[in-house]
Design an enzyme around this catalytic site. Sequence first.
Site, PDB file in Angstrom:
ATOM      1  N   SER A 152       5.324  -6.840   3.508  1.00 25.45           N
ATOM      2  CA  SER A 152       5.931  -7.181   4.822  1.00 25.45           C
ATOM      3  C   SER A 152       6.580  -8.343   4.829  1.00 25.45           C
ATOM      4  O   SER A 152       6.294  -9.317   4.022  1.00 25.45           O
ATOM      5  CB  SER A 152       4.880  -7.225   5.733  1.00 25.45           C
ATOM      6  OG  SER A 152       3.719  -8.193   5.546  1.00 25.45           O
TER       7      SER A 152
ATOM      8  N   PHE B 231       0.880  -1.209  -0.026  1.00 27.22           N
ATOM      9  CA  PHE B 231       0.098   0.136  -0.219  1.00 27.22           C
ATOM     10  C   PHE B 231       0.797   1.518  -0.032  1.00 27.22           C
ATOM     11  O   PHE B 231       0.193   2.278  -0.488  1.00 27.22           O
ATOM     12  CB  PHE B 231      -1.028  -0.163   1.234  1.00 27.22           C
ATOM     13  CG  PHE B 231      -0.248   0.518   2.436  1.00 27.22           C
ATOM     14  CD1 PHE B 231      -0.256   1.779   2.823  1.00 27.22           C
ATOM     15  CD2 PHE B 231       0.133  -0.579   3.279  1.00 27.22           C
ATOM     16  CE1 PHE B 231       0.679   2.300   4.072  1.00 27.22           C
ATOM     17  CE2 PHE B 231       0.844  -0.109   4.720  1.00 27.22           C
ATOM     18  CZ  PHE B 231       1.161   1.333   4.619  1.00 27.22           C
TER      19      PHE B 231
ATOM     20  N   CYS C 228       9.418   2.145   3.326  1.00 23.11           N
ATOM     21  CA  CYS C 228      10.460   1.041   3.694  1.00 23.11           C
ATOM     22  C   CYS C 228      11.953   1.481   3.876  1.00 23.11           C
ATOM     23  O   CYS C 228      12.588   0.833   4.451  1.00 23.11           O
ATOM     24  CB  CYS C 228      10.374  -0.084   2.532  1.00 23.11           C
ATOM     25  SG  CYS C 228      10.942   0.732   0.728  1.00 23.11           S
TER      26      CYS C 228
ATOM     27  N   LYS D 136      -0.995  -7.038  -9.150  1.00 18.98           N
ATOM     28  CA  LYS D 136      -1.975  -7.153  -8.090  1.00 18.98           C
ATOM     29  C   LYS D 136      -1.434  -6.060  -7.052  1.00 18.98           C
ATOM     30  O   LYS D 136      -0.681  -6.328  -6.282  1.00 18.98           O
ATOM     31  CB  LYS D 136      -1.880  -8.538  -7.409  1.00 18.98           C
ATOM     32  CG  LYS D 136      -3.147  -9.136  -6.798  1.00 18.98           C
ATOM     33  CD  LYS D 136      -3.628  -8.245  -5.680  1.00 18.98           C
ATOM     34  CE  LYS D 136      -2.885  -8.344  -4.509  1.00 18.98           C
ATOM     35  NZ  LYS D 136      -3.251  -7.380  -3.256  1.00 18.98           N
TER      36      LYS D 136
ATOM     37  N   GLU E 202      -4.887  -3.821  -2.277  1.00 22.59           N
ATOM     38  CA  GLU E 202      -6.345  -3.534  -2.110  1.00 22.59           C
ATOM     39  C   GLU E 202      -6.674  -2.130  -1.215  1.00 22.59           C
ATOM     40  O   GLU E 202      -7.870  -1.654  -1.333  1.00 22.59           O
ATOM     41  CB  GLU E 202      -7.229  -4.626  -1.611  1.00 22.59           C
ATOM     42  CG  GLU E 202      -6.979  -5.055  -0.101  1.00 22.59           C
ATOM     43  CD  GLU E 202      -5.878  -6.036   0.039  1.00 22.59           C
ATOM     44  OE1 GLU E 202      -4.668  -5.668  -0.683  1.00 22.59           O
ATOM     45  OE2 GLU E 202      -5.644  -6.495   1.069  1.00 22.59           O
TER      46      GLU E 202
ATOM     47  N   GLU F 285       9.119  -3.740  13.247  1.00 22.68           N
ATOM     48  CA  GLU F 285       8.927  -2.689  12.129  1.00 22.68           C
ATOM     49  C   GLU F 285       7.646  -2.091  12.372  1.00 22.68           C
ATOM     50  O   GLU F 285       6.567  -2.466  12.568  1.00 22.68           O
ATOM     51  CB  GLU F 285       8.943  -3.269  10.526  1.00 22.68           C
ATOM     52  CG  GLU F 285       8.659  -2.285   9.779  1.00 22.68           C
ATOM     53  CD  GLU F 285       8.478  -2.683   8.225  1.00 22.68           C
ATOM     54  OE1 GLU F 285       7.747  -3.783   8.211  1.00 22.68           O
ATOM     55  OE2 GLU F 285       8.899  -1.973   7.461  1.00 22.68           O
TER      56      GLU F 285
HETATM   57  P1  NAD Z   1       1.569  -6.565   3.150  1.00 24.91           P
HETATM   58  O1  NAD Z   1       2.431  -7.627   3.168  1.00 24.91           O
HETATM   59  O2  NAD Z   1       0.441  -6.533   4.217  1.00 24.91           O
HETATM   60  O3  NAD Z   1       0.906  -6.471   1.706  1.00 24.91           O
HETATM   61  C1  NAD Z   1       1.763  -6.597   0.374  1.00 24.91           C
HETATM   62  C2  NAD Z   1       0.887  -7.432  -0.660  1.00 24.91           C
HETATM   63  O4  NAD Z   1       0.554  -8.608  -0.312  1.00 24.91           O
HETATM   64  C3  NAD Z   1      -0.324  -6.753  -0.920  1.00 24.91           C
HETATM   65  O5  NAD Z   1      -0.667  -6.739  -2.254  1.00 24.91           O
HETATM   66  C4  NAD Z   1      -1.513  -7.392  -0.043  1.00 24.91           C
HETATM   67  O6  NAD Z   1      -2.661  -7.686  -0.713  1.00 24.91           O
HETATM   68  C5  NAD Z   1      -0.802  -8.793  -0.227  1.00 24.91           C
HETATM   69  N1  NAD Z   1      -1.156  -9.560   1.074  1.00 24.91           N
HETATM   70  C6  NAD Z   1      -1.294  -9.187   2.254  1.00 24.91           C
HETATM   71  N2  NAD Z   1      -1.557 -10.456   3.241  1.00 24.91           N
HETATM   72  C7  NAD Z   1      -1.626 -11.435   2.288  1.00 24.91           C
HETATM   73  C8  NAD Z   1      -1.514 -12.883   2.612  1.00 24.91           C
HETATM   74  N3  NAD Z   1      -1.655 -13.375   3.852  1.00 24.91           N
HETATM   75  N4  NAD Z   1      -1.239 -13.769   1.626  1.00 24.91           N
HETATM   76  C9  NAD Z   1      -1.104 -13.304   0.191  1.00 24.91           C
HETATM   77  N5  NAD Z   1      -0.876 -11.906   0.040  1.00 24.91           N
HETATM   78  C10 NAD Z   1      -1.056 -11.127   0.997  1.00 24.91           C
HETATM   79  O7  NAD Z   1       2.347  -5.213   3.211  1.00 24.91           O
HETATM   80  P2  NAD Z   1       1.696  -3.701   3.152  1.00 24.91           P
HETATM   81  O8  NAD Z   1       1.185  -3.455   4.503  1.00 24.91           O
HETATM   82  O9  NAD Z   1       0.958  -3.610   2.118  1.00 24.91           O
HETATM   83  O10 NAD Z   1       2.990  -2.848   2.960  1.00 24.91           O
HETATM   84  C11 NAD Z   1       3.910  -2.435   3.741  1.00 24.91           C
HETATM   85  C12 NAD Z   1       5.000  -3.286   3.997  1.00 24.91           C
HETATM   86  O11 NAD Z   1       5.803  -3.421   2.761  1.00 24.91           O
HETATM   87  C13 NAD Z   1       5.883  -2.882   5.099  1.00 24.91           C
HETATM   88  O12 NAD Z   1       6.450  -3.784   5.857  1.00 24.91           O
HETATM   89  C14 NAD Z   1       7.202  -2.314   4.433  1.00 24.91           C
HETATM   90  O13 NAD Z   1       8.540  -2.216   5.030  1.00 24.91           O
HETATM   91  C15 NAD Z   1       7.183  -3.226   3.265  1.00 24.91           C
HETATM   92  N6  NAD Z   1       7.568  -2.577   1.977  1.00 24.91           N
HETATM   93  C16 NAD Z   1       8.976  -2.837   1.585  1.00 24.91           C
HETATM   94  C17 NAD Z   1       9.697  -2.325   0.363  1.00 24.91           C
HETATM   95  C18 NAD Z   1      11.001  -2.934   0.198  1.00 24.91           C
HETATM   96  O14 NAD Z   1      11.552  -2.368  -1.040  1.00 24.91           O
HETATM   97  N7  NAD Z   1      11.504  -3.779   0.982  1.00 24.91           N
HETATM   98  C19 NAD Z   1       8.821  -1.553  -0.207  1.00 24.91           C
HETATM   99  C20 NAD Z   1       7.734  -0.905   0.352  1.00 24.91           C
HETATM  100  C21 NAD Z   1       7.219  -1.527   1.478  1.00 24.91           C
END
Ligand code: NAD
Length: 496
Positions: free
Chosen positions: A226, A149, A281, A173, A176, A381
């Site tokens: 994450s 997000f 991030c 994808k 959401e 985090e």
């Molecule tokens: P998230 O892991 O909750 O979601 C990421 C994606 O995975 C979304 O598209 C989501 O719909 C999907 N998802 C969520 N739960 C899932 C599940 N149980 N099974 C399968 N798919 C699932 O992350 P977020 O809250 O959207 O984003 C924030 C996180 O992203 C933070 O931890 C941040 O550090 C990380 N991030 C990392 C970088 C990097 O370059 N390392 C860059 C941006 C964000």
Amino acid sequence: MRTIAHFVDGKPYSGAGDRTAPVYDPATGAQQAQVLLASSADVDDVVASAVTAAAAWRNSSLAARQKVLFAARELIAARAPKIAEAITAEHGKVLSDAAGEVQRGLEVVEFACGIPHLLKGGFSEGVSTGVDVYSIRQPLGVVAVISPFNFPSMVPLWFVPVAIAAGNAVVLKPSEKDPTAAVLIAEAFADAGLPPGVLNVVHGDKEAVDRLLEHPDIKAVSFVGSTPIARYVYETGTRNGKRVQALGGAKNHMLVLPDADLDLAADAAVNAGFGSAGERCMAISALVAVDPIGDELVAKIKERIATLRTGDGRRGCDMGPLVTAAHRDKVASYVAAGAEAGADVVVDGRDVTPDADGEGFFLGPTLIDNVTPSMSVYTDEIFGPVLSVVRVPSYEAGLDLINSNPYGNGTAIFTNDGGAARRFQYEVEVGMVGVNVPIPVPMAYYSFGGWKASLFGDSHAHGAEGVHFFTRGKVVTSRWLDPSHGGLNLGFPQHT
Ligand code: NAD
């Protein structure tokens, strides 16, 4: 209620799935739309059309692909204000910051415009008598991009332009929570002449992700999110035979040595700690102050925080809300846990009065001093506007702290000592390092990625590693007959 649809085959697509998720305006707290959540069957339909599109797209010339990328670059640039507005409305980050992420994403489109050069292979003439060898890189087919997000346009653009330029079709994808930017980007590519089906956006949650991870026609997955989900995506995707790069979470440290310019360091800590409400991030969440500068540095940061205005991102504020009420409450709970564990809450963002209407998901900038490495405010985090100060007696103690952390995304050292900076960049176990630069996000022509629990897989995003990830290598050994036939020889090929 407005419904946000998928974008498939160059047009909106509703699919058969009947589940939806709410999309909020985080600055007011009001639900503004609902987004469709794809079923497994919807994903199958989308992948099927991407497979057809990929076969034709692969046959397009490099010049034709380049033309589309140049046109997409112009359209995304022209539509950047509209994309930024959509990001601010759904994510909450302030407009200038939203415009900044579109710009950083656009730089990857510009990088991908150079695809004819990036796909050049090698050629060795005459490796044996009458035999030449050359290497080529070919597209994978259909690839999936699953994004978080916090950067609704930049993260998709880390991957999409390179994947397309290399001749693949993409199923994107997005999160959401803020799905609109991805659709606007896909529309721009379509309007730029990208054939239908080469870039598709499918909205969804775990059901859609799981189907992408097991679908036999998805050849590679680029994931950002994450760490627990990144690990899951990496393990599941690779078990299903896919190439996977899964970028995870972070805990980024900024090490400030006593000889640093403390005003520069304080500015940097505030910018990198509270920009985008800490939902980056590459945000700095742990400030490591080497004795004896802790008190002075904390005082300078406190002064600067007092000048920040938190509120609706459309009102020229410095910092917007968090993405959801649940996330705001979770971040606030870490502040409480830090205080309970004995840390000093120097500035408490829970007291903020935002410049906004309604019940937005606000938490003001928060500064916590005398944090120790065992407190949850340090170990986890948090992904919010919470800057923890950890005091250490020496450079070595600071380095140890950083290298003991399970994450290794970004880090920065602030110092005027070139030798110390050089030693730090050599010794620190982190993928992206800043020297007097708090958020060292690499340019598009380098590759973005962390180490340890911040990235699962071998390839970083964009740059040379991105091109490598979205292609596979082939080596051709060719012999054009001349009259010197060698006759039968069952031995292993040797060169003469
Ligand atoms: P998230 O892991 O909750 O979601 C990421 C994606 O995975 C979304 O598209 C989501 O719909 C999907 N998802 C969520 N739960 C899932 C599940 N149980 N099974 C399968 N798919 C699932 O992350 P977020 O809250 O959207 O984003 C924030 C996180 O992203 C933070 O931890 C941040 O550090 C990380 N991030 C990392 C970088 C990097 O370059 N390392 C860059 C941006 C964000």
